[in-house]
Design a protein around this motif. Sequence first.
Motif, short mmCIF file in Angstrom:
data_model
loop_
_atom_site.label_atom_id
_atom_site.label_comp_id
_atom_site.label_asym_id
_atom_site.label_seq_id
_atom_site.Cartn_x
_atom_site.Cartn_y
_atom_site.Cartn_z
N THR A 194 0.83 -1.21 0.00
CA THR A 194 0.00 0.00 0.00
C THR A 194 0.86 1.26 0.00
N ASN A 195 1.90 1.30 0.83
CA ASN A 195 2.70 2.51 0.99
C ASN A 195 3.99 2.53 0.17
N GLY A 196 4.28 1.47 -0.55
CA GLY A 196 5.46 1.43 -1.40
C GLY A 196 6.74 1.10 -0.65
N THR A 197 7.77 0.82 -1.44
CA THR A 197 9.11 0.54 -0.94
C THR A 197 10.03 1.57 -1.57
N TYR A 198 10.96 2.12 -0.79
CA TYR A 198 11.82 3.19 -1.28
C TYR A 198 13.29 2.81 -1.13
N VAL A 199 14.08 3.18 -2.13
CA VAL A 199 15.53 3.05 -2.07
C VAL A 199 16.09 4.44 -2.32
N ASN A 200 16.82 4.96 -1.35
CA ASN A 200 17.35 6.32 -1.43
C ASN A 200 16.26 7.33 -1.76
N GLN A 201 15.13 7.20 -1.10
CA GLN A 201 13.96 8.08 -1.19
C GLN A 201 13.27 8.04 -2.56
N GLU A 202 13.56 7.04 -3.37
CA GLU A 202 12.87 6.87 -4.65
C GLU A 202 12.05 5.59 -4.59
N MET A 203 10.79 5.69 -5.03
CA MET A 203 9.91 4.52 -4.98
C MET A 203 10.40 3.44 -5.93
N VAL A 204 10.39 2.22 -5.44
CA VAL A 204 10.84 1.06 -6.22
C VAL A 204 9.74 0.68 -7.21
N LYS A 205 10.14 0.52 -8.45
CA LYS A 205 9.24 0.00 -9.48
C LYS A 205 9.94 -1.20 -10.10
N GLY A 206 9.36 -2.37 -9.93
CA GLY A 206 10.01 -3.60 -10.41
C GLY A 206 11.08 -4.02 -9.43
N ARG A 207 12.09 -4.71 -9.95
CA ARG A 207 13.19 -5.21 -9.13
C ARG A 207 14.36 -4.23 -9.23
N VAL A 208 14.88 -3.81 -8.09
CA VAL A 208 15.94 -2.79 -8.05
C VAL A 208 17.18 -3.38 -7.39
N GLN A 209 18.32 -3.22 -8.06
CA GLN A 209 19.61 -3.68 -7.53
C GLN A 209 20.05 -2.75 -6.40
N LEU A 210 20.51 -3.32 -5.30
CA LEU A 210 20.97 -2.54 -4.16
C LEU A 210 22.49 -2.50 -4.13
N GLU A 211 23.02 -1.38 -3.67
CA GLU A 211 24.47 -1.20 -3.52
C GLU A 211 24.78 -0.88 -2.06
N ARG A 212 25.99 -1.13 -1.66
CA ARG A 212 26.42 -0.80 -0.31
C ARG A 212 26.19 0.69 -0.07
N GLY A 213 25.60 1.02 1.09
CA GLY A 213 25.33 2.42 1.44
C GLY A 213 23.92 2.88 1.08
N ASP A 214 23.18 2.10 0.28
CA ASP A 214 21.81 2.47 -0.05
C ASP A 214 20.95 2.47 1.21
N ILE A 215 19.98 3.37 1.25
CA ILE A 215 19.02 3.44 2.34
C ILE A 215 17.70 2.90 1.82
N VAL A 216 17.19 1.86 2.47
CA VAL A 216 15.96 1.19 2.07
C VAL A 216 14.89 1.49 3.11
N GLN A 217 13.72 1.95 2.64
CA GLN A 217 12.62 2.21 3.55
C GLN A 217 11.43 1.35 3.17
N VAL A 218 10.97 0.59 4.15
CA VAL A 218 9.80 -0.29 4.01
C VAL A 218 8.84 0.15 5.12
#
Length: 150
Positions: free
Chosen positions: A117-141
Amino acid sequence: MIHLEASTNYAAIVRPIQILVMAVALIFFARIIRVASLEARPADLVRGSRRRRGGNLALEFIEPAERVRERVEISNPITVGRSPACDLSVQDTYISSRHARLVNDAGELSIEDLGSTNGTYVNQEMVKGRVQLERGDIVQVGGVIFEVVR
């Protein structure tokens, strides 16, 4: 004399309210400073490199406060959500019952929103599809914040 009692009652009511408002303002500004300091950190030194040297990437809790520095190793795909059936069950009102999936594919960590409902964010950008993560990324669920660490 009546006027004096009215001013005494007024002060007895207003002073605690003033103190409460100041305390709430201090907590609010402390939170803003904490988030700003996290966002102001420099990005990973070698963001373009896709090959991992060293250990696998993992997630480390930044918030909620009671789980700070708790590390989540991801060797198999895991689901994150409020449901006890999830691999990583987090009790937060902003997290869906099945919110996101994390996958470690030969050292490459990625995240995918599961229609939350509220989305998933990586570095304050909403995830669309599958997103590759890098060291230092901030993930918000929901209201939970992680940092991608090695």
